[in-house]
Write an enzyme that holds these catalytic residues in place. Structure first.
Site, mmCIF file in Angstrom:
data_model
loop_
_atom_site.group_PDB
_atom_site.id
_atom_site.type_symbol
_atom_site.label_atom_id
_atom_site.label_comp_id
_atom_site.label_asym_id
_atom_site.label_seq_id
_atom_site.Cartn_x
_atom_site.Cartn_y
_atom_site.Cartn_z
ATOM 1 N N ARG A 1 -14.139 -3.184 2.008
ATOM 2 C CA ARG A 1 -13.330 -3.418 3.072
ATOM 3 C C ARG A 1 -13.055 -2.394 4.213
ATOM 4 N NH1 ARG A 1 -7.365 -5.865 2.081
ATOM 5 N NH2 ARG A 1 -6.869 -3.945 1.295
ATOM 6 N N LYS B 1 -5.171 -12.157 2.072
ATOM 7 C CA LYS B 1 -4.040 -12.629 3.080
ATOM 8 C C LYS B 1 -4.312 -12.416 4.297
ATOM 9 C CE LYS B 1 -1.010 -9.823 0.907
ATOM 10 N NZ LYS B 1 -1.752 -9.457 -0.373
ATOM 11 N N ARG C 1 -9.124 1.881 4.891
ATOM 12 C CA ARG C 1 -7.501 2.086 4.629
ATOM 13 C C ARG C 1 -7.640 3.191 3.600
ATOM 14 N NH1 ARG C 1 -4.511 -3.593 3.489
ATOM 15 N NH2 ARG C 1 -3.337 -2.343 2.171
ATOM 16 N N ARG D 1 8.547 -8.696 -0.174
ATOM 17 C CA ARG D 1 8.114 -8.159 -1.635
ATOM 18 C C ARG D 1 9.199 -7.934 -2.817
ATOM 19 N NH1 ARG D 1 3.545 -6.249 1.149
ATOM 20 N NH2 ARG D 1 1.792 -5.318 -0.281
ATOM 21 N N ARG E 1 -0.891 -0.319 -6.430
ATOM 22 C CA ARG E 1 -0.591 -1.497 -5.782
ATOM 23 C C ARG E 1 -0.606 -2.848 -6.443
ATOM 24 N NH1 ARG E 1 -4.933 -0.934 -1.499
ATOM 25 N NH2 ARG E 1 -4.224 -2.633 -0.775
HETATM 26 P P1 ATP Z 1 -3.655 -6.324 1.102
HETATM 27 O O1 ATP Z 1 -3.726 -5.857 2.473
HETATM 28 O O2 ATP Z 1 -5.035 -5.986 0.509
HETATM 29 O O3 ATP Z 1 -3.737 -8.129 0.972
HETATM 30 P P2 ATP Z 1 -1.521 -5.044 -0.114
HETATM 31 O O4 ATP Z 1 -0.536 -6.060 -0.393
HETATM 32 O O5 ATP Z 1 -1.701 -4.110 -0.791
HETATM 33 O O6 ATP Z 1 -2.755 -5.875 0.158
HETATM 34 P P3 ATP Z 1 -0.397 -4.495 2.627
HETATM 35 O O7 ATP Z 1 0.466 -5.737 2.514
HETATM 36 O O8 ATP Z 1 -1.077 -4.139 3.593
HETATM 37 O O9 ATP Z 1 -1.305 -4.457 1.474
HETATM 38 O O10 ATP Z 1 0.705 -3.139 2.402
HETATM 39 C C1 ATP Z 1 0.129 -1.981 2.543
HETATM 40 C C2 ATP Z 1 1.537 -1.110 2.008
HETATM 41 O O11 ATP Z 1 2.487 -1.158 2.813
HETATM 42 C C3 ATP Z 1 2.132 -1.333 0.633
HETATM 43 O O12 ATP Z 1 1.321 -0.580 -0.586
HETATM 44 C C4 ATP Z 1 3.506 -0.690 0.755
HETATM 45 O O13 ATP Z 1 3.458 0.814 0.645
HETATM 46 C C5 ATP Z 1 3.817 -0.946 2.127
HETATM 47 N N1 ATP Z 1 4.313 -2.264 2.378
HETATM 48 C C6 ATP Z 1 3.781 -3.388 2.864
HETATM 49 N N2 ATP Z 1 4.679 -4.544 2.819
HETATM 50 C C7 ATP Z 1 5.875 -3.826 2.445
HETATM 51 C C8 ATP Z 1 7.013 -4.286 1.894
HETATM 52 N N3 ATP Z 1 7.389 -5.948 2.093
HETATM 53 N N4 ATP Z 1 8.084 -3.704 1.245
HETATM 54 C C9 ATP Z 1 7.666 -2.375 0.944
HETATM 55 N N5 ATP Z 1 6.588 -1.711 1.193
HETATM 56 C C10 ATP Z 1 5.655 -2.685 1.636
HETATM 57 MG MG MG Z 2 -2.944 -7.244 4.018
#
Ligand code: ATP
Ligand code: MG
Length: 230
Positions: A133, A20, A166, A94, A177
Site C-alpha cells: 500500500r 475502508k 504509511r 473506535r 493495530r
Molecule cells: P486502514 O486505514 O488500513 O483501514 P487503520 O484502521 O489501522 O486501517 P486508520 O483508520 O488510518 O488505520 O488509523 C490510523 C491510526 O490513527 C490508528 O492506528 C490510531 O493510532 C489512530 N486513530 C484513527 N482513528 C482513531 C480513533 N477513532 N480513535 C483513536 N485513534 C484513532
Molecule cells: Mg484507512
C-alpha cells in the site's frame, strides 16, 4: 413510507487494510457522501504539525489509540462542517466512549447513523495488501502496487504529487493495530447491532456491490441519485 429515501449517515467498520479507504472513495464518487476518515485527518494534522498532530503522532506511530477527547472534538467539528450533507465515517468511533460521544452529537444534529457496514476480509490477504500500500497523504487516496497501481509510479493520479508509505504499515505495528481492532470490534458492533450489515470478500471489487445493494435496499437510495442535502 418504509421505503422512502433516507439521507446517508454511514459508518464503515473493518480491520486495518480491509479496504475502508477504497470503499469510501467509491461511495464518495457514486453517492456523493462526504468522507470523514479519522486516520486521514490525523495524518494530515501530523504532516502539517498542528497542535493536534503533535499530540497524536506518537500514538499513531505505535499503532495505539489516540485519546478519545482529541478524536471526539476533531470529528465533531468535521460533522458541523459538512452540515446537513450525506456523510460516511471511516475509522471513528473506535471505542464505546467515542460511540457514546458521537451518538450525543448526532442526536443534537438530528442525524442518527442509519447504516453500519462491517467489512469482513480474511486476515491472510490483508498483510500483503498493507505491504503493497502507498497513499497520497493530503487526500487520503490509497494505491496498491499489485491491483490498483498509480498511473505513474510513485505519483498520485489526480495531483501528480508524491505518494508515501504509511510509517505504521510495518508488520510489527500492523499486528498492534490488528489486535486493537479485534478488541474493539465486537463491543462496537453490539452497540450498533440494529443497523449493522456484514459484507464479505477477498477483494474490494467483490465487496463493493454488496455495499451498494444494502444502501439501495435499506435506505432506498440509488447510486447517482442523491440530493445534496436534507
Ligand atoms: P486502514 O486505514 O488500513 O483501514 P487503520 O484502521 O489501522 O486501517 P486508520 O483508520 O488510518 O488505520 O488509523 C490510523 C491510526 O490513527 C490508528 O492506528 C490510531 O493510532 C489512530 N486513530 C484513527 N482513528 C482513531 C480513533 N477513532 N480513535 C483513536 N485513534 C484513532
Ligand atoms: Mg484507512
Amino acid at each position: 413510507p418504509a421505503n422512502a429515501i433516507q439521507p446517508l449517515r454511514l459508518l464503515l467498520i473493518g480491520c486495518p487494510g480491509s479496504g475502508k479507504g477504497t470503499q469510501s472513495s467509491r461511495l464518495e464518487k457514486n453517492f456523493g457522501v462526504a468522507h470523514l476518515s479519522s486516520g486521514d485527518l490525523l495524518r494530515r494534522n501530523i504532516t502539517e504539525q498542528t497542535a493536534l498532530g503533535q499530540q497524536a503522532q506518537q500514538y499513531v506511530a505505535d499503532g495505539k489509540l489516540v485519546p478519545d477527547d482529541l478524536l471526539v472534538s476533531l470529528i465533531d467539528s468535521e460533522l458541523l462542517n459538512v452540515g446537513n450533507a450525506n456523510w460516511l465515517l471511516d475509522g471513528f468511533p473506535r471505542t464505546i466512549s467515542q460511540a457514546e460521544a458521537l451518538d450525543a452529537t448526532l442526536n443534537k444534529l438530528m442525524q442518527p447513523l442509519n447504516l453500519v457496514i462491517n467489512l469482513q476480509v480474511p486476515e491472510d490477504v490483508i498483510l500483503q495488501r498493507i505491504m503493497d500500500r502507498w497513499i497520497h497523504i493530503p487526500s487520503g487516496r490509497v494505491y496498491n502496487l499489485s491491483y490498483n497501481p498509480p498511473r505513474v509510479p510513485g505519483l498520485d493520479d489526480v495531483t501528480g504529487e508524491p505518494l508515501s508509505k504509511r510509517p505504521d504499515d510495518t508488520p510489527e505495528v500492523f499486528k498492534v493495530r490488528l489486535d486493537q481492532h479485534h478488541a474493539m470490534a465486537t463491543p462496537l458492533l453490539d452497540h450498533y447491532h440494529d443497523v449493522v450489515v456484514n459484507v464479505k470478500g477477498n477483494t474490494s471489487d467483490e465487496i463493493y456491490p454488496q455495499i451498494e445493494s444494502e444502501i439501495v435496499n435499506r435506505l432506498g437510495v440509488l447510486p447517482g441519485s442523491m440530493p445534496e442535502a436534507f
